[in-house]
Design an enzyme around this catalytic site. Structure first.
Site, PDB file in Angstrom:
ATOM      1  CE  LYS A  23      -1.797   1.543   4.036  1.00 21.64           C
ATOM      2  NZ  LYS A  23      -1.515   2.937   4.386  1.00 21.64           N
ATOM      3  CG  ASN A  24       2.213   2.692   3.499  1.00 23.00           C
ATOM      4  OD1 ASN A  24       1.054   2.987   3.184  1.00 23.00           O
ATOM      5  ND2 ASN A  24       2.569   2.465   4.756  1.00 23.00           N
ATOM      6  NE  ARG A  95       0.831  12.268   7.195  1.00 22.92           N
ATOM      7  CZ  ARG A  95       1.165  13.496   7.577  1.00 22.92           C
ATOM      8  NH1 ARG A  95       0.214  14.331   7.942  1.00 22.92           N
ATOM      9  NH2 ARG A  95       2.414  13.890   7.578  1.00 22.92           N
ATOM     10  CB  CYS A 119      -5.106  10.482  11.481  1.00 23.56           C
ATOM     11  SG  CYS A 119      -3.483   9.863  11.821  1.00 23.56           S
ATOM     12  NE  ARG A 124       0.392  10.496  10.112  1.00 23.30           N
ATOM     13  CZ  ARG A 124      -0.093   9.475   9.389  1.00 23.30           C
ATOM     14  NH1 ARG A 124      -1.291   9.016   9.624  1.00 23.30           N
ATOM     15  NH2 ARG A 124       0.626   8.962   8.407  1.00 23.30           N
ATOM     16  N   PRO A 125       1.994  16.844  11.229  1.00 20.73           N
ATOM     17  CG  PRO A 125       3.776  17.940  12.195  1.00 20.73           C
ATOM     18  CD  PRO A 125       2.836  16.803  12.412  1.00 20.73           C
ATOM     19  CG  ASP A 127       7.038  20.612  10.092  1.00 20.77           C
ATOM     20  OD1 ASP A 127       6.379  19.555  10.087  1.00 20.77           O
ATOM     21  OD2 ASP A 127       8.095  20.740  10.723  1.00 20.77           O
ATOM     22  CG  LEU A 128       9.863  17.873   8.430  1.00 16.44           C
ATOM     23  CD1 LEU A 128      10.214  16.461   8.872  1.00 16.44           C
ATOM     24  CD2 LEU A 128      10.994  18.839   8.770  1.00 16.44           C
ATOM     25  CG  ASP A 308       3.202   1.527   9.416  1.00 17.75           C
ATOM     26  OD1 ASP A 308       3.354   1.756   8.205  1.00 17.75           O
ATOM     27  OD2 ASP A 308       2.958   2.417  10.257  1.00 17.75           O
ATOM     28  CB  VAL A 330       7.489   6.759  14.256  1.00 17.43           C
ATOM     29  CG1 VAL A 330       7.022   7.381  12.945  1.00 17.43           C
ATOM     30  CG2 VAL A 330       8.814   6.021  14.063  1.00 17.43           C
ATOM     31  NE  ARG A 400      -7.314   4.800   5.618  1.00 21.86           N
ATOM     32  CZ  ARG A 400      -6.777   5.936   6.053  1.00 21.86           C
ATOM     33  NH1 ARG A 400      -7.188   6.461   7.185  1.00 21.86           N
ATOM     34  NH2 ARG A 400      -5.837   6.557   5.385  1.00 21.86           N
TER      35      ARG A 400
HETATM   36  C1  EPZ Z   1       4.170   6.998   6.102  1.00 21.28           C
HETATM   37  O1  EPZ Z   1       3.414   8.039   6.700  1.00 21.28           O
HETATM   38  C2  EPZ Z   1       3.250   5.792   6.043  1.00 21.28           C
HETATM   39  N1  EPZ Z   1       2.088   6.093   5.216  1.00 21.28           N
HETATM   40  C3  EPZ Z   1       2.799   5.414   7.459  1.00 21.28           C
HETATM   41  O2  EPZ Z   1       1.997   4.232   7.359  1.00 21.28           O
HETATM   42  C4  EPZ Z   1       4.040   5.101   8.295  1.00 21.28           C
HETATM   43  O3  EPZ Z   1       3.642   4.817   9.625  1.00 21.28           O
HETATM   44  C5  EPZ Z   1       4.985   6.314   8.284  1.00 21.28           C
HETATM   45  O4  EPZ Z   1       5.311   6.660   6.911  1.00 21.28           O
HETATM   46  C6  EPZ Z   1       6.282   6.034   9.036  1.00 21.28           C
HETATM   47  O5  EPZ Z   1       6.929   4.937   8.468  1.00 21.28           O
HETATM   48  C7  EPZ Z   1       2.229   6.048   3.857  1.00 21.28           C
HETATM   49  O6  EPZ Z   1       3.291   5.761   3.334  1.00 21.28           O
HETATM   50  C8  EPZ Z   1       0.998   6.338   3.039  1.00 21.28           C
HETATM   51  P1  EPZ Z   1       6.270  10.434   8.177  1.00 21.28           P
HETATM   52  P2  EPZ Z   1       3.981   9.554   6.703  1.00 21.28           P
HETATM   53  O7  EPZ Z   1       6.145  11.671   7.341  1.00 21.28           O
HETATM   54  O8  EPZ Z   1       4.659   9.843   5.412  1.00 21.28           O
HETATM   55  C9  EPZ Z   1       6.349  13.677  11.635  1.00 21.28           C
HETATM   56  C10 EPZ Z   1       0.107   2.879   7.702  1.00 21.28           C
HETATM   57  O9  EPZ Z   1      -0.375   2.340   8.712  1.00 21.28           O
HETATM   58  N2  EPZ Z   1       6.375  14.653  10.527  1.00 21.28           N
HETATM   59  O10 EPZ Z   1       7.520   9.632   8.101  1.00 21.28           O
HETATM   60  O11 EPZ Z   1       2.878  10.440   7.131  1.00 21.28           O
HETATM   61  C11 EPZ Z   1       4.992  13.001  11.721  1.00 21.28           C
HETATM   62  O12 EPZ Z   1       4.120  13.790  12.511  1.00 21.28           O
HETATM   63  C12 EPZ Z   1       0.614   4.313   7.765  1.00 21.28           C
HETATM   64  O13 EPZ Z   1       0.219   2.299   6.572  1.00 21.28           O
HETATM   65  C13 EPZ Z   1       6.591  16.001  10.834  1.00 21.28           C
HETATM   66  O14 EPZ Z   1       6.746  16.376  12.005  1.00 21.28           O
HETATM   67  O15 EPZ Z   1       5.066   9.435   7.875  1.00 21.28           O
HETATM   68  C14 EPZ Z   1       5.300  11.691  12.375  1.00 21.28           C
HETATM   69  O16 EPZ Z   1       5.355  11.864  13.790  1.00 21.28           O
HETATM   70  C15 EPZ Z   1       0.422   4.915   9.144  1.00 21.28           C
HETATM   71  N3  EPZ Z   1       6.601  16.906   9.828  1.00 21.28           N
HETATM   72  C16 EPZ Z   1       6.701  11.364  11.863  1.00 21.28           C
HETATM   73  O17 EPZ Z   1       7.237  12.594  11.347  1.00 21.28           O
HETATM   74  C17 EPZ Z   1       6.426  16.541   8.509  1.00 21.28           C
HETATM   75  O18 EPZ Z   1       6.470  17.414   7.618  1.00 21.28           O
HETATM   76  C18 EPZ Z   1       6.717  10.323  10.756  1.00 21.28           C
HETATM   77  O19 EPZ Z   1       5.952  10.833   9.696  1.00 21.28           O
HETATM   78  C19 EPZ Z   1       6.219  15.171   8.223  1.00 21.28           C
HETATM   79  C20 EPZ Z   1       6.205  14.247   9.241  1.00 21.28           C
END
Ligand code: EPZ
Length: 432
Positions: A23-24, A95, A119, A124-125, A127-128, A308, A330, A400
């Site tokens: 999926k991801n 998201r 969620c 889950r901001p 900003d990056l 995950d 995370v 999902r």
């Molecule tokens: C991806 O989410 C996956 N989703 C998530 O899987 C997975 O848990 C996550 O990566 C971590 O491996 C998809 O690929 C569709 P992140 P993503 O940006 O991209 C913080 C599932 O169950 N952050 O690496 O949203 C954020 O708040 C889902 O399949 C910022 O602070 O993950 C989080 O605490 C759940 N600022 C952490 O980083 C930003 O701009 C990790 O987020 C972006 C993220």
């Protein structure tokens, strides 16, 4: 109509299960097809709610989309994109739809979309994502929950990510493929799904190197051609099925896996006393044990233990004979499955980003409600081994990310069925 899963625990599992596409990896790859002027065929894309949502988003932008869910194959053509403003209702459903931002800025130099809400597992901001795109020449403005990005032309840049965010890395890779000049992403996410996105884009003429490492370099090209590409197997789905054998003390084979992607899970599972045979490169034979040793667990970005699989692994620890700490680094709120596990007799105490699990050896069936995708999977695993009947609501979360989950568990020997609440009320009324 509301449905719930009704599971009678205690059935040993046997046989084998074939893992579907990730999926991801599929979601960012569908978003990346917006970058292409020619048709793209994407194979091994499972029939999931999130896949359907992402396809609806790109269709609303003007992409042609044909999805054969039986064949798990998507044909897209983004040559006639008409809009850079995806519908708000679709954006709010998932998201990951925020991943169209990079491609839209690359194709149109403009995008207007709703900021992804938080969620169940955290705020889950993004900003990056925005900081990196600003470094590439994008100006953002905000109004009534919408964000608008504008640029005359995306410029290559050197971007350092404060945190190896998967989504931010993906949005920046996609934006950089058509930018002017070269882009370097430092402290990039190195998940296998990032490597798969780069593989898809490179197969269409992009110039991306270093995917899978902390430093990714992208040289912008004028345009991308078409491609045919198969998505990698889903390491999280594979891990979930492997853990189903561990919690029930069963022996099964999980096929169509890339065991390299499962190293952190397999290492941790072996520590609990599970026997794992990886002799076949694309299949894993697993033998769960009756006695389960409790271990400590800490989630990390790849190649650390994946967040995950934290909920599903916690179910295994809840059944062990000892005590252990689960530290979630995370997401700030990824212990919502604890309520359901405690209702089933688990002894788990949450203290901030850490949960203390005191293994109780056995769980008992109860009515529980899922609140997020992987938490739902954790409750299903607990129900497979609990004494008695467990009823699980909140199945929209499961749909999902897991395709045909109950049918595939049933084919392994689980006693699991879907009941509509109306049917349930009739049974209760008739005293069945
Ligand atoms: C991806 O989410 C996956 N989703 C998530 O899987 C997975 O848990 C996550 O990566 C971590 O491996 C998809 O690929 C569709 P992140 P993503 O940006 O991209 C913080 C599932 O169950 N952050 O690496 O949203 C954020 O708040 C889902 O399949 C910022 O602070 O993950 C989080 O605490 C759940 N600022 C952490 O980083 C930003 O701009 C990790 O987020 C972006 C993220």
């Amino acid at each position: 109509m509301n449905y719930e899963l009704v599971i009678e625990g205690g059935q040993p599992l046997h046989g084998s299960v074939k893992i579907k596409g990730a999926k991801n990896a599929g979601l960012p790859i569908i978003a990346a097809s917006l970058l292409m002027d020619e048709p793209a065929v994407i194979e091994e894309v499972p029939d999931l709610m999130d896949v359907k949502t992402m396809l609806a988003v790109i269709k609303a932008l003007g992409a042609e989309v044909n999805y054969n869910s039986q064949a798990e194959m998507i044909a897209t053509n983004a040559i006639n994109l008409q809009s850079a403003e995806p519908p708000e209702d679709l954006m709010r459903k998932m998201r990951a739809s925020f991943l169209v931002l990079g491609p839209l800025l690359a194709r149109f130099g403009h995008a207007r979309l709703s900021l992804p809400g938080g969620c169940a597992i955290g705020t889950r901001p993004v900003d990056l994502h925005l900081k990196g795109l600003e470094a590439m020449g994008v100006e953002f403005s905000y109004a009534s929950g919408l964000i608008e990005g504008k640029t005359s032309r995306l410029q290559g840049a050197s971007v350092y990510l404060d945190y190896p965010s998967v989504g931010a890395t993906e949005n920046l890779i996609m934006a950089a493929t058509l930018a002017k000049g070269s882009t370097t992403i430092e402290n990039a996410a190195s998940e296998p799904e990032i490597v798969d996105l780069a593989g898809f884009l490179n197969s269409a003429g992009a110039r991306i190197s270093g995917a899978g490492t902390k430093r990714i370099r992208i040289t912008g090209v004028a345009q991308l051609g078409g491609t045919r590409y198969a998505v990698i197997p889903d390491r999280i789905e594979a891990g979930t099925f492997l853990l189903s054998a561990a919690v029930t003390g069963s022996e099964i084979t999980v096929k169509n896996v890339l065991s390299d992607h499962l190293k952190p899970l397999l290492a941790k599972m072996r520590e609990t006393g599970v026997e794992i045979d990886e002799t076949d490169l694309s299949a894993i034979r697993i033998k769960g044990s009756k006695e389960k040793k409790c271990v400590d667990l800490k989630t990390q970005p790849y190649p650390g233990f994946p967040t995950d699989l934290q909920p599903q692994f916690m179910t295994l620890l809840a059944l062990s004979g000892g005590s252990g700490f689960v530290t979630e680094t995370v997401f700030e709120n990824r212990f919502r499955h604890v309520d359901g596990l405690v209702r089933m007799g688990a002894d788990i105490k949450v203290e901030g980003s850490r949960a203390v699990v005191q293994g109780v050896g056995k769980l008992s069936g109860a009515p529980v409600e899922a609140s997020d995708l992987r938490g739902a999977a954790a409750l299903v695993l607990a129900a497979l081994t609990a004494e008695g009947i467990t009823r699980i609501t909140g199945l929209e979360h499961l749909r999902r990310g897991y395709s045909g989950f109950e049918e595939r568990l049933r084919s392994l020997g689980a006693s699991i069925k879907l009941e509509s609440n109306a049917q349930l009320r009739r049974e209760i009324a008739s005293g069945e």
